[in-house]
Structures are given as structure tokens and as C-alpha cells.
Design an enzyme around this catalytic site. Structure first.
Site, PDB file in Angstrom:
ATOM      1  N   THR A 173      -8.818  11.733  -4.444  1.00 22.17           N
ATOM      2  CA  THR A 173      -7.507  11.513  -3.710  1.00 22.17           C
ATOM      3  C   THR A 173      -7.677  10.541  -2.505  1.00 22.17           C
ATOM      4  OG1 THR A 173      -7.040  12.959  -1.985  1.00 22.17           O
ATOM      5  CG2 THR A 173      -6.561  13.786  -4.146  1.00 22.17           C
ATOM      6  N   CYS A 174      -6.537   9.952  -2.185  1.00 23.34           N
ATOM      7  CA  CYS A 174      -6.627   8.978  -0.962  1.00 23.34           C
ATOM      8  C   CYS A 174      -7.169   9.501   0.165  1.00 23.34           C
ATOM      9  CB  CYS A 174      -5.440   8.711  -0.435  1.00 23.34           C
ATOM     10  SG  CYS A 174      -4.604   7.563  -1.585  1.00 23.34           S
ATOM     11  N   ASN A 175      -7.444  10.844   0.359  1.00 18.94           N
ATOM     12  CA  ASN A 175      -8.146  11.410   1.558  1.00 18.94           C
ATOM     13  C   ASN A 175      -9.279  12.369   1.169  1.00 18.94           C
ATOM     14  OD1 ASN A 175      -5.925  10.385   3.409  1.00 18.94           O
ATOM     15  ND2 ASN A 175      -4.585  12.248   2.789  1.00 18.94           N
ATOM     16  N   ARG A 176      -9.383  12.483   0.203  1.00 23.34           N
ATOM     17  CA  ARG A 176     -10.651  13.189  -0.298  1.00 23.34           C
ATOM     18  C   ARG A 176     -11.316  13.066  -1.839  1.00 23.34           C
ATOM     19  NH1 ARG A 176     -10.013  18.124   1.460  1.00 23.34           N
ATOM     20  NH2 ARG A 176      -7.976  17.722   2.248  1.00 23.34           N
ATOM     21  N   GLN A 220       1.612  17.431  -2.520  1.00 25.39           N
ATOM     22  CA  GLN A 220       1.071  16.362  -3.536  1.00 25.39           C
ATOM     23  C   GLN A 220      -0.377  16.846  -4.005  1.00 25.39           C
ATOM     24  OE1 GLN A 220       0.935  12.182  -2.103  1.00 25.39           O
ATOM     25  NE2 GLN A 220       0.855  11.613  -4.158  1.00 25.39           N
ATOM     26  N   GLN A 251      -2.571  16.559  -7.784  1.00 22.99           N
ATOM     27  CA  GLN A 251      -3.608  16.145  -7.982  1.00 22.99           C
ATOM     28  C   GLN A 251      -5.031  16.904  -8.419  1.00 22.99           C
ATOM     29  OE1 GLN A 251      -3.731  14.700  -4.104  1.00 22.99           O
ATOM     30  NE2 GLN A 251      -3.056  12.307  -4.481  1.00 22.99           N
ATOM     31  N   GLU A 287       2.672   7.522  -8.033  1.00 20.86           N
ATOM     32  CA  GLU A 287       3.316   8.599  -7.465  1.00 20.86           C
ATOM     33  C   GLU A 287       3.637   8.252  -5.817  1.00 20.86           C
ATOM     34  OE1 GLU A 287       3.162  13.340  -6.978  1.00 20.86           O
ATOM     35  OE2 GLU A 287       1.602  12.096  -8.148  1.00 20.86           O
TER      36      GLU A 287
END
Length: 418
Positions: free
Chosen positions: A49-52, A114, A118, A190
Site C-alpha cells: 500500500t502507500c504506507n507499507r 481501507q 487492501q 480508490e
């Protein structure tokens, strides 16, 4: 069976390093195949994801170092650099982490929902790649169940501010009234849909969607009465917009320093508000240094979303208790799995004995033997086969061995019914 996890996230690794390990959903299947070939084919799943970015594996023995070396090679960095910014977890600690991630307890936005979607996408991709076995399947299904209980039983997400809402809040600090602002959204996924929904609620002057495929962009733009344009038009039209929010799956920046400089010149240096929610970056980092540009990345929004911390503490404590119970249940299941081969052998041996005695009983019945006599012989035959090993242990070996056998036999055969 061992379970292990390796990951980097917004608390351990800078944005640009995370960008080197960002995998689009269509990259996950081939990436998992490469991982499994390199590691003697363990069960595997990849969450990005964007963060991990996190890898979960299960196999006979943990292979954390090999997993880290493989991931470092895939991202084109030295293993030592990745090791300095990553975390590695085994067994119950890996399960706890997965449950906390699914529940939103490890997110930049505490309690955000969210991440659950994911993770479910990651599981579907692992299934499609043939990489998901019974252990990881149980791990993720239980993590989803824990997440559901956390969301229904606590108020973990009640006080959180989403990334999209944070972007709107920041834009309100620059512009007096968003009704006078022209907003451009780059991408149509999304996150952009969520951002567009929040901005549209403020009735901006206009909304536009720039996307590689016009069809998907048109579908989103129609929801908000906006226009759609092809991504190739972006450099020539960037100056028209006061706010730009970008989140695409591009592996390279799509809004460069030169394009922004030209846009500012055509705007006569009227300020531009820019939010780059993509990992890797959509907007070149050098843009941040320009005067009249207010550029924020996902990491910059961290301070905005971490609000109302005190009011969430009770909910966090409740959620952690639910996670603890889930971890204990999962690890009990894993421990039981180690007995499965022995249980299968016992069933196979018992079935073999039963088959032999039934065949013998049928032969006796076919010869006209009395039914009661045949049943008596059948029961005695089964009993003798079941007790043969125990009786042999009591007669063989030295006194110490016989004593150990005696204790075990009493435990397994002479327990009183409860």
C-alpha cells in the site's frame, strides 16, 4: 509449521525507500512466484500500500534472512539498508502484527478501514498465484474476523481523520473559500475517488480528472459534474488549477519540476496547493522547494491525521484485547496442526485393523457361523490389535522403560469418563 513476516512502513522507512518496494496489484502474482522459487516454495502473500509493503510466509522453518535478501535484491538496495528500515516477526508476533494491521491499529490513520480491503486484495492475488496454503489462509481469515470484531465492538475509527479529509483541511488553510478553487485529480483509483468525494462536498469552482484511460476517468468525473482529460494534456493545462491531488500507480513521477515552474509562470505565481498521495511519488520532490507551491506527501499528512489521540485510548485498549484473543486462538490452531500427521497415521492404522476384522467376520458369516459368535470374535480381534503395542511395551525393556510405559498407558487407556 513456522510463520514469519517482513515489512517496511511509514514509521520505519522514508517515502522514497518505500517507493522502491511498492507493487501494483497486477505485479503481486509474478512477484510471489519469484519469491517462492527463491525460498523453497513456502506459502506466501504480499501486501503493498502507500504506507507499507509486507511479506507473510509459512513453511517448515523460518527463512527471514533469505526473505530479506530477496526483497532487497528486488528493490535494488543493499540488504543492510533494508534491514535498518524493516521489521521481522515470527509466529505469534507475526500473527499479532497481521491482526493489528487488518484492524487499522498500525495505520497512519488509526482505525482507517481501507487497509482491510487492501489486505483482502492481497489474499486474492496470493490465491491466484497458488501461493496461499492452509496456514496463511487461516492467518488472514482470522485477521479479517478480528478486524470485523474490532470495528463493530469498539469506536476505534470514530475520531480518526482520513487522508482525504486531511487534504481538504490543509487546502482550507491556504484558500479562504474552496468555492473559488479549481481542483484537479490525477488518477482514478480508490484514493482519488475518496478525495474527490471530500472535495466535492465543499463545492469547489470546478473539478477535473486526469487519467491514462479516459473511460475510467469519465466514469469518476460524471459523479461530480467534472471534466475529464488525458494524462498527456497535463503539462499544458496544469496552470489552470489551484489544487492538484495525485495518486497513480506510476513507477516514475508524472508531474516534473519543469512543468510546475511553467505552470507557476503562467499563473503569475498565484499559489498552488499540491498533494502527492502516491508511493512511489507522482510529483518530483524538488517541486516542494518552489515558492508559491504548497506540496504535501502522505508522510506530511501524518501530523494532521493524528488528532483526538486521548479520546481513542479506551477504544485502542479494547481493540488490543480482541487482537490478543485472536492471536492465542490462531497459535493454538498452529500447534494443533503439528499433530495432524500422527492423527492421520492413527486413523489409517485403525482403518486397516477394522478392514481386516470385518473381512474375517464376513467370511465366518458366509460359512454359516452364528452372528453372536462372529461379533464376539470381531470385537476380540479389534481389542487385541489395539492393545498389542501397549502390552508389548509393558513386557519389554528395562524397569525404567516399563514404568514410563505404564504411566502412559494408564493416561491413554484407563482415564475415567468425564
Amino acid at each position: 509449521m513456522a510463520v514469519w513476516a517482513l515489512g517496511i512502513n511509514h514509521t520505519t522507512a522514508p517515502l522514497d525507500l518505500r517507493g522502491r518496494f511498492a507493487f501494483a496489484i497486477d505485479q503481486i502474482e509474478p512477484t510471489l512466484r519469484g519469491l517462492r522459487e527463491a525460498l523453497s516454495r513456502p506459502e506466501a502473500a504480499l501486501v503493498s500500500t502507500c504506507n507499507r509493503t509486507e511479506i507473510y510466509c509459512a513453511g517448515d522453518q523460518p527463512q527471514l534472512e533469505h526473505t530479506l535478501d530477496w526483497l532487497a535484491h528486488t528493490g535494488g538496495v543493499a540488504p543492510s539498508l533494508l534491514r535498518a528500515h524493516s521489521y521481522t516477526l515470527e509466529n505469534g508476533f507475526a500473527a499479532r502484527h497481521a491482526f493489528r494491521v487488518a484492524s487499522g491499529l498500525d495505520s497512519m490513520v488509526l482505525g482507517e478501514p481501507q487497509i482491510l480491503g487492501q489486505m483482502k486484495d492481497a489474499v486474492r492475488a496470493a490465491e491466484a498465484a497458488g501461493a496461499l496454503g492452509s496456514t496463511l489462509s487461516q492467518l488472514f481469515q482470522r485477521s479479517f474476523a478480528v478486524a470485523k470484531e474490532v470495528r463493530t465492538s469498539t469506536e476505534i475509527g470514530a475520531h480518526s481523520i482520513s487522508m482525504a479529509a486531511a487534504a481538504v483541511r490543509l487546502s482550507g488553510q491556504l484558500f479562504e473559500d474552496l468555492k473559488d478553487v479549481k481542483v484537479l485529480f490525477v488518477g482514478a483509483g480508490e484514493m482519488i475517488e475518496l478525495c474527490a468525494t471530500h472535495f466535492a462536498a465543499k463545492n469547489p469552482k470546478s473539478i477535473a480528472i486526469a487519467n491514462r484511460t479516459l473511460e475510467r476517468g469519465e466514469k469518476l468525473a460524471s459523479r461530480f459534474g467534472g471534466e475529464v482529460m488525458h494524462l498527456a494534456e497535463l503539462p499544458d493545462r496544469l496552470h489552470e488549477f489551484d489544487a492538484v491531488i495525485s495518486c497513480t500507480a506510476s513507477t516514475l513521477p508524472i508531474i516534473g519540476l519543469g512543468a510546475v515552474e511553467r505552470a507557476l509562470k503562467r499563473r503569475k505565481h498565484r499559489p498552488m496547493f499540491m498533494v502527492d498521495l502516491a508511493v512511489p511519488r507522482d510529483i518530483e520532490p524538488e517541486v516542494k522547494a518552489l515558492e508559491d507551491i504548497y506540496l504535501y506527501t502522505v508522510d506530511d499528512l501524518a501530523g494532521v491525521v493524528q488528532t483526538a489521540q486521548a479520546s481513542r485510548q479506551a477504544a485502542v485498549a479494547q481493540a488490543e484485547a480482541i487482537v490478543d484473543a485472536g492471536v492465542q486462538s490462531f497459535m493454538h490452531w498452529v500447534d494443533q496442526r503439528s499433530s495432524v500427521p500422527l492423527i492421520q497415521q492413527l486413523h489409517a492404522q485403525a482403518d486397516e485393523w477394522r478392514t481386516v476384522e470385518i473381512a474375517r467376520a464376513r467370511k465366518l458369516l458366509a460359512k454359516g457361523e452364528d452372528v453372536d459368535v462372529v461379533l464376539e470374535a470381531l470385537s476380540k480381534g479389534l481389542t487385541q490389535k489395539m492393545l498389542h503395542g501397549a502390552m508389548a511395551e509393558l513386557r519389554a525393556g528395562d524397569a525404567a522403560a516399563r514404568e514410563r510405559a505404564s504411566v502412559a498407558i494408564q493416561h491413554f487407556f484407563l482415564r475415567s469418563e468425564r
